[in-house]
Design a protein around this motif. Structure first.
Motif, mmCIF file in Angstrom:
data_model
loop_
_atom_site.group_PDB
_atom_site.id
_atom_site.type_symbol
_atom_site.label_atom_id
_atom_site.label_comp_id
_atom_site.label_asym_id
_atom_site.label_seq_id
_atom_site.Cartn_x
_atom_site.Cartn_y
_atom_site.Cartn_z
ATOM 1 N N LEU A 171 7.776 -31.216 -7.813
ATOM 2 C CA LEU A 171 7.664 -32.518 -7.264
ATOM 3 C C LEU A 171 5.989 -33.067 -7.370
ATOM 4 O O LEU A 171 6.008 -33.614 -7.637
ATOM 5 C CB LEU A 171 8.116 -32.412 -6.419
ATOM 6 N N GLY A 172 5.708 -32.151 -6.789
ATOM 7 C CA GLY A 172 4.228 -32.903 -6.457
ATOM 8 C C GLY A 172 3.457 -32.921 -7.932
ATOM 9 O O GLY A 172 3.266 -34.710 -8.304
ATOM 10 N N SER A 173 4.119 -32.396 -8.993
ATOM 11 C CA SER A 173 3.062 -32.206 -10.579
ATOM 12 C C SER A 173 3.876 -33.488 -10.773
ATOM 13 O O SER A 173 2.735 -34.329 -12.229
ATOM 14 C CB SER A 173 3.056 -31.174 -11.674
ATOM 15 N N TRP A 174 5.172 -33.452 -10.854
ATOM 16 C CA TRP A 174 6.171 -34.577 -11.616
ATOM 17 C C TRP A 174 5.754 -35.973 -11.085
ATOM 18 O O TRP A 174 5.569 -36.763 -11.971
ATOM 19 C CB TRP A 174 7.216 -33.739 -11.729
ATOM 20 N N ASN A 175 5.145 -36.396 -10.152
ATOM 21 C CA ASN A 175 5.097 -37.061 -9.662
ATOM 22 C C ASN A 175 3.613 -37.616 -9.502
ATOM 23 O O ASN A 175 2.784 -38.907 -9.079
ATOM 24 C CB ASN A 175 5.612 -37.620 -7.978
ATOM 25 N N ALA A 176 2.766 -36.583 -9.864
ATOM 26 C CA ALA A 176 1.192 -37.251 -9.505
ATOM 27 C C ALA A 176 1.148 -38.688 -10.332
ATOM 28 O O ALA A 176 1.400 -38.711 -11.673
ATOM 29 C CB ALA A 176 0.382 -36.517 -10.023
ATOM 30 N N TYR A 177 0.010 -39.165 -10.376
ATOM 31 C CA TYR A 177 -0.514 -40.142 -10.628
ATOM 32 C C TYR A 177 -1.859 -40.095 -10.728
ATOM 33 O O TYR A 177 -2.576 -41.039 -11.687
ATOM 34 C CB TYR A 177 0.541 -41.556 -9.683
ATOM 35 N N LEU A 178 -2.645 -40.487 -8.926
ATOM 36 C CA LEU A 178 -3.711 -40.778 -10.060
ATOM 37 C C LEU A 178 -4.979 -39.491 -10.496
ATOM 38 O O LEU A 178 -5.778 -40.257 -11.378
ATOM 39 C CB LEU A 178 -4.153 -40.150 -7.992
ATOM 40 N N LEU A 179 -4.675 -38.200 -10.577
ATOM 41 C CA LEU A 179 -4.747 -37.984 -11.498
ATOM 42 C C LEU A 179 -4.448 -37.540 -13.479
ATOM 43 O O LEU A 179 -5.923 -38.073 -13.961
ATOM 44 C CB LEU A 179 -4.612 -36.248 -11.903
ATOM 45 N N PRO A 180 -4.012 -38.201 -13.251
ATOM 46 C CA PRO A 180 -3.498 -38.871 -14.500
ATOM 47 C C PRO A 180 -4.007 -40.133 -14.967
ATOM 48 O O PRO A 180 -4.797 -40.688 -16.188
ATOM 49 C CB PRO A 180 -1.443 -38.755 -14.903
ATOM 50 N N TYR A 220 12.185 -40.147 -0.872
ATOM 51 C CA TYR A 220 10.893 -39.290 -0.342
ATOM 52 C C TYR A 220 10.748 -38.785 -1.972
ATOM 53 O O TYR A 220 9.420 -38.418 -1.940
ATOM 54 C CB TYR A 220 11.224 -38.273 0.250
ATOM 55 N N VAL A 221 11.759 -38.254 -2.772
ATOM 56 C CA VAL A 221 11.364 -37.056 -4.195
ATOM 57 C C VAL A 221 10.686 -38.275 -5.015
ATOM 58 O O VAL A 221 10.428 -36.875 -6.440
ATOM 59 C CB VAL A 221 12.515 -36.240 -4.487
ATOM 60 N N LEU A 222 11.085 -39.407 -5.233
ATOM 61 C CA LEU A 222 10.490 -40.608 -6.208
ATOM 62 C C LEU A 222 9.172 -40.209 -5.874
ATOM 63 O O LEU A 222 8.181 -40.403 -4.816
ATOM 64 C CB LEU A 222 11.778 -41.197 -5.929
ATOM 65 N N SER A 223 8.356 -40.797 -7.005
ATOM 66 C CA SER A 223 7.196 -41.134 -7.293
ATOM 67 C C SER A 223 6.684 -41.983 -6.775
ATOM 68 O O SER A 223 7.761 -43.305 -6.836
ATOM 69 C CB SER A 223 6.599 -40.123 -8.723
ATOM 70 N N GLU A 224 5.594 -42.057 -6.294
ATOM 71 C CA GLU A 224 5.454 -43.439 -5.629
ATOM 72 C C GLU A 224 5.483 -44.424 -6.399
ATOM 73 O O GLU A 224 5.634 -45.858 -6.455
ATOM 74 C CB GLU A 224 4.368 -43.138 -5.081
ATOM 75 N N VAL A 225 4.712 -44.499 -8.058
ATOM 76 C CA VAL A 225 5.301 -44.963 -9.013
ATOM 77 C C VAL A 225 6.415 -45.656 -9.067
ATOM 78 O O VAL A 225 6.605 -47.007 -9.269
ATOM 79 C CB VAL A 225 3.584 -44.728 -10.316
ATOM 80 N N VAL A 226 7.484 -45.106 -9.650
ATOM 81 C CA VAL A 226 8.484 -45.591 -9.785
ATOM 82 C C VAL A 226 8.984 -46.437 -8.193
ATOM 83 O O VAL A 226 9.555 -47.543 -8.766
ATOM 84 C CB VAL A 226 9.690 -45.149 -10.083
ATOM 85 N N ALA A 227 9.101 -45.841 -7.076
ATOM 86 C CA ALA A 227 9.603 -46.581 -6.631
ATOM 87 C C ALA A 227 8.455 -47.900 -6.319
ATOM 88 O O ALA A 227 9.332 -48.964 -5.672
ATOM 89 C CB ALA A 227 9.584 -45.696 -4.832
ATOM 90 N N GLY A 228 7.356 -47.863 -6.249
ATOM 91 C CA GLY A 228 6.522 -48.972 -6.243
ATOM 92 C C GLY A 228 6.798 -49.809 -7.355
ATOM 93 O O GLY A 228 7.186 -51.138 -6.791
ATOM 94 N N LEU A 229 6.997 -49.330 -8.286
ATOM 95 C CA LEU A 229 7.368 -50.408 -9.185
ATOM 96 C C LEU A 229 8.946 -51.359 -9.245
ATOM 97 O O LEU A 229 8.943 -52.521 -9.607
ATOM 98 C CB LEU A 229 7.690 -49.713 -10.821
ATOM 99 N N MET A 230 9.938 -50.506 -8.330
ATOM 100 C CA MET A 230 11.520 -50.682 -8.256
ATOM 101 C C MET A 230 10.736 -52.020 -7.313
ATOM 102 O O MET A 230 11.312 -53.161 -7.435
ATOM 103 C CB MET A 230 11.531 -50.308 -7.603
ATOM 104 N N LEU A 260 -3.334 -42.586 1.770
ATOM 105 C CA LEU A 260 -2.536 -43.698 0.925
ATOM 106 C C LEU A 260 -3.455 -44.038 -0.486
ATOM 107 O O LEU A 260 -4.516 -45.010 0.350
ATOM 108 C CB LEU A 260 -2.438 -44.692 1.548
ATOM 109 N N PHE A 261 -2.766 -43.684 -1.635
ATOM 110 C CA PHE A 261 -3.215 -44.358 -2.557
ATOM 111 C C PHE A 261 -2.599 -44.803 -3.355
ATOM 112 O O PHE A 261 -1.906 -46.496 -4.014
ATOM 113 C CB PHE A 261 -4.197 -43.264 -3.701
ATOM 114 N N ASP A 262 -1.091 -44.230 -4.181
ATOM 115 C CA ASP A 262 -0.824 -44.490 -5.373
ATOM 116 C C ASP A 262 -0.126 -45.634 -5.247
ATOM 117 O O ASP A 262 -0.034 -46.161 -6.037
ATOM 118 C CB ASP A 262 0.824 -43.172 -5.852
ATOM 119 N N MET A 263 0.536 -45.976 -4.151
ATOM 120 C CA MET A 263 1.820 -47.226 -3.764
ATOM 121 C C MET A 263 0.964 -47.714 -4.222
ATOM 122 O O MET A 263 1.362 -49.168 -4.446
ATOM 123 C CB MET A 263 2.263 -47.296 -2.685
ATOM 124 N N ALA A 264 -0.767 -48.330 -2.695
ATOM 125 C CA ALA A 264 -1.047 -49.422 -2.808
ATOM 126 C C ALA A 264 -1.836 -49.843 -4.155
ATOM 127 O O ALA A 264 -1.779 -51.252 -4.439
ATOM 128 C CB ALA A 264 -1.830 -49.117 -1.550
#
Lengths: 295, 350
Positions: free
Chosen positions: A223-232, B163-173, B279-283
């Protein structure tokens, strides 16, 4: 008291929830159901809305932002699913996540084994260092890491996989060590008597017996890897590296800013793999998290 | 198996040196086969721990040390990520106090210290609001849902899903839904709540609260599920006994359930505080912390400076400051709040 209670959680969870008494009388069940419905609505509502939005046209959305699809338009989803990039990004994410998970589980379990079952000078020191690693988030090290990976020539997928393994190791070692330490000594003695070496014991006995722990750790790593954002995000600047799904979604959004319905469809599709994985692994994820919290 | 051994021996020398430094007089394990050669044992340790330790040292510890080093340098902005000049703690004093440029005599409070303290304030507000808003709401929901009712397992599943969604897709939503022309704006308008001038996220005041709402949407499920897991460990006899003695529902919660899941709550709070600092991704997904930094965090500021302005030295200083905040928060929290939990655990002899 609280500790004793805590230790029993896993064993008794299922039987207890069945035996739970109706405290507070019968009519209060409606309060419970009411709260549950509100919570479900707030959680699911936005996600469903996003998915439905993908079935509309931009014209429909502009005219009536809250309406339902009328008529239902499949074009947005169709375009994304028949285009190449969505599948390419999904495949990239899958490869990176699977490789990361494999590396984390293998190296983490291997490292945890001597730390749990050998006695040697420096053991606690090494374990303490891994523990301290919990406090080192990727965010803090991101720019030096970027430079290091460039210097080592680790681009592409390896540039994401290897650091992700490294940063997931601390939590893995911390979860796996007590797990491996809990294997009974008698088992080890019997195996040695049967002529197994310690290395053989690890492969023949530890790996099969530790599988529940490894699955838990693996699910969290995946899950951590799938959702990773900052590194990519940082690794992909100015280079022809494989785009992962989270990054692909932001790219699509950036390139199609006016295409409201398309972005909704893309974002919704990007949620589905994680949600499916979650449905399959729900118990493991919850157990893993509450186990990590309690441990 | 062969690949495994190959990788083990490949990483041997580096970690071997490390291991022999760590323990020059290895102790033979008495419990296990006492005839086994000491060299053999160390070889096994190196093979097993080596790959993980090497990865950890090279890709976690080394970059951390380099971040500390870079933070003392000025960068050549024309050449991204090139050390130019050693400037001591200047990057830090810029962030904390602003100061004047030695060449132009320009005061750069506005350029450095103001965004920094703004971000620190946002991080601090998120921590405080997590404890004051998320914690009570999650606790009430967990207590109310902690019983048998139709569809219970589905409800738990759904609540936890964000909680299991990536912050990116949740944020874009949420970016889509909260658009000034989007559905949320329209729905709120229908019940008489008009959107702020710049939109829900871009408004200087409302933006932060909107952001906090989105973060809560994403993370409150974790708190609820953890609390429910803790509650399922409370012995039902205690609750039955109390209700037979005439305790009301609320008294049972307050006197029995909440105290007994105290350790779970305290660990959740710990995770939440550390998470809020980093905190980073969402913001970042939501317009990089907002156009006026209304929900910028130390991490978004750091990445912004590192990638857009190529000032790696200053970005590294921010990274180290963030690390120090996490560290201080963790140590303080562990020594003050969680000490008794650890004490209880140690007392059990675990």
């Amino acid at each position: 008291m609280a500790t004793a209670v805590k230790d029993d959680v896993k064993k008794r969870r299922s039987s207890q929830s069945r035996a739970r008494t109706r405290l507070g009388g019968d009519s209060s069940i409606y309060v419970t159901i009411f709260v549950a419905l509100i919570a479900v609505g707030l959680t699911l509502g936005p996600i469903l809305f996003l998915g439905l939005g993908g079935f509309r046209t931009n014209g429909q959305i502009a005219e009536d932002p809250t309406g339902l699809p009328n008529p239902w338009v499949w074009q947005n989803y169709w375009d994304i699913l028949t285009g190449s990039t969505f599948w390419e990004f999904t495949l990239n994410s899958a490869i990176i996540s699977i490789a990361t998970t494999a590396g984390v589980v293998l190296f983490g379990t291997m490292a945890a084994y001597p730390l749990a079952r050998y006695s040697f000078r420096g053991r606690e020191g090494v374990f303490l260092m891994f523990t301290a690693g919990l406090m080192f988030p990727l965010t803090v090290a991101i720019f030096p890491l970027f430079l290091l990976l460039q210097d080592l020539g680790l681009g592409g997928m390896w540039g994401l996989i290897i650091p992700q393994i490294a940063f997931a190791l601390p939590v893995t070692v911390i979860i796996m060590r007590p797990f491996l330490a809990a294997l009974p000594d008698e088992l080890e003695e019997a195996s040695f008597m049967d002529g197994l070496t310690r290395v053989g014991f690890f492969f023949r006995m530890v790996l099969p017996l530790a599988r529940p722990g490894m699955v838990t750790v693996g699910v969290l790593a995946f899950l951590g890897s799938w959702n990773a954002y900052l590194l990519p995000l940082v690794m992909l600047t100015g280079r022809d590296a494989p785009t992962t799904l989270p990054l692909g979604v932001t790219q699509f959004q950036g390139q199609n800013a006016a295409n409201f319905a398309g972005i909704m469809a893309y974002t919704f599709l990007a949620m589905i793999p994680a949600l499916v994985f979650f449905l399959m692994m729900e118990k493991r994820i919850v157990d893993g998290l509450s186990g990590a919290v309690k441990g | 198996m062969t690949a495994l051994e190959a990788s083990g021996t490949g990483t041997g020398p580096a970690t071997d040196a490390k291991a022999s430094v760590a323990g020059s007089t290895p102790v033979t394990p008495a419990a296990y086969n006492p005839r086994r050669d000491r060299r053999r044992k160390w070889l096994e340790i190196v093979i097993f721990v080596g790959p993980a330790l090497l990865l950890f040292l090279v890709f976690v510890i080394f970059p951390m040390i380099m971040a500390a080093r870079y933070s003392l340098y000025k960068w050549d902005s024309r050449q991204p990520f090139e050390l130019a000049e050693f400037i001591g703690f200047d990057n830090y004093t810029r962030a904390l106090m602003g100061g004047t440029d030695p060449e132009t005599k320009e005061i750069f409070w506005k350029a450095y210290a103001q965004p920094f303290w703004n971000a620190v304030g946002n991080n601090a507000q998120i921590i405080a609001l997590s404890m004051l808003v998320q914690l009570p709401i999650a606790m009430i929901i967990a207590l109310v849902l902690n019983r048998k009712f139709p569809g219970r397992s589905s409800v738990r599943l759904i609540i936890f899903a964000p909680y299991v969604l990536s912050e990116v897709v949740a944020g874009l939503m949420w970016l889509m839904l909260l658009d000034p022309r989007g559905p949320v704006t329209e729905m709120l308008a229908a019940i008489g709540i008009s959107d702020p001038a710049g939109g829900w996220l871009e408004d200087p005041q409302a933006g932060f609260w909107t952001f906090f709402f989105i973060v809560s949407w994403k993370y409150i499920g974790l708190a609820i599920i953890l609390f429910l897991a803790g509650l399922s460990g409370v012995p039902p006899e205690l609750q039955e006994a109390a209700s037979i003695d005439g305790a009301s529902w609320w008294q049972v919660q307050w006197r029995i359930n909440i105290p007994l899941i105290g350790p779970t709550v305290r660990v959740w709070a710990f995770l939440s505080i550390i998470g809020s600092i980093q905190l980073f991704d969402m913001a970042w997904v939501l317009n990089k912390g907002g156009s006026t930094g209304q929900y910028s965090t130390i991490a978004t500021l750091m990445v912004d400076i590192g990638t857009q302005r190529n000032d790696g030295g200053y970005a590294s200083a921010l990274a180290i400051i963030m690390f120090i905040f996490s560290m201080v928060a963790a140590i303080t929290y562990m020594t003050i709040v969680m000490r008794r939990d650890n004490g209880a655990r140690a007392g059990k002899g675990a």
